[in-house]
Motif scaffolding. Structure first.
Motif, mmCIF file in Angstrom:
data_model
loop_
_atom_site.group_PDB
_atom_site.id
_atom_site.type_symbol
_atom_site.label_atom_id
_atom_site.label_comp_id
_atom_site.label_asym_id
_atom_site.label_seq_id
_atom_site.Cartn_x
_atom_site.Cartn_y
_atom_site.Cartn_z
ATOM 1 N N ASP A 81 -12.996 -17.729 20.343
ATOM 2 C CA ASP A 81 -12.813 -16.300 20.629
ATOM 3 C C ASP A 81 -11.335 -15.952 20.734
ATOM 4 N N TYR A 82 -10.577 -16.857 21.301
ATOM 5 C CA TYR A 82 -9.134 -16.648 21.434
ATOM 6 C C TYR A 82 -8.466 -16.671 20.056
ATOM 7 N N GLY A 83 -8.788 -17.667 19.267
ATOM 8 C CA GLY A 83 -8.175 -17.820 17.951
ATOM 9 C C GLY A 83 -8.506 -16.686 17.001
ATOM 10 N N THR A 84 -9.714 -16.142 17.118
ATOM 11 C CA THR A 84 -10.117 -15.036 16.250
ATOM 12 C C THR A 84 -9.810 -13.677 16.870
ATOM 13 N N MET A 85 -9.228 -13.692 18.059
ATOM 14 C CA MET A 85 -8.888 -12.466 18.790
ATOM 15 C C MET A 85 -10.108 -11.555 18.927
ATOM 16 N N ASN A 86 -11.219 -12.148 19.357
ATOM 17 C CA ASN A 86 -12.467 -11.409 19.527
ATOM 18 C C ASN A 86 -12.441 -10.673 20.871
ATOM 19 N N GLY A 87 -11.777 -9.537 20.870
ATOM 20 C CA GLY A 87 -11.597 -8.766 22.093
ATOM 21 C C GLY A 87 -12.889 -8.325 22.733
ATOM 22 N N GLN A 88 -13.863 -7.957 21.921
ATOM 23 C CA GLN A 88 -15.150 -7.497 22.462
ATOM 24 C C GLN A 88 -15.839 -8.619 23.234
ATOM 25 N N LYS A 89 -15.883 -9.788 22.661
ATOM 26 C CA LYS A 89 -16.575 -10.907 23.298
ATOM 27 C C LYS A 89 -15.865 -11.351 24.580
ATOM 28 N N VAL A 90 -14.542 -11.426 24.526
ATOM 29 C CA VAL A 90 -13.790 -11.833 25.720
ATOM 30 C C VAL A 90 -13.920 -10.770 26.813
ATOM 31 N N LEU A 91 -13.888 -9.507 26.444
ATOM 32 C CA LEU A 91 -14.051 -8.432 27.425
ATOM 33 C C LEU A 91 -15.422 -8.508 28.090
#
Length: 100
Positions: A81-91
């Motif tokens: 999630d960090y590497g793909t910058m998945n903001g929705q999932k991290v949020l």
């Protein structure tokens, strides 16, 4: 107001993720503040944080931060999630950690 704090070595890569998370937060009803900082600047922001998320590159700090900041959830962001910058999932994950 929910306060999410991300920390990494220099605060730069987490700043990019914060931008993605802020975009995703626009669709939420809650007021959400998301900040990124370096480990050296952490003390300036952690007092207001509801959750502390560590970038994978500083995952070695997890146990120290869990002990030091035992009053809030402290976790390492999933490296994919960090590497793909998945903001929705991290949020969504961060908000779930706050609610626990």
């Amino acid at each position: 107001m929910k306060n999410i704090l991300l920390v990494c070595a220099a605060g730069m890569s987490t700043s990019m993720l914060v931008n993605k998370m802020e975009e995703a937060a626009k669709n939420k009803e809650d007021e959400i503040r998301i900040n990124a900082t370096s480990g050296g600047e952490l003390e300036k922001y952690v007092e207001d944080a509801d959750v502390l998320l560590l970038g994978p590159q500083v995952s070695y700090l997890l146990n120290d931060y869990k002990d030091k900041y035992a009053n809030i959830p402290v976790e390492v962001i999933n490296s994919v999630d960090y590497g793909t910058m998945n903001g929705q999932k991290v949020l969504d994950w961060a908000l779930n950690l706050i609610e626990k």
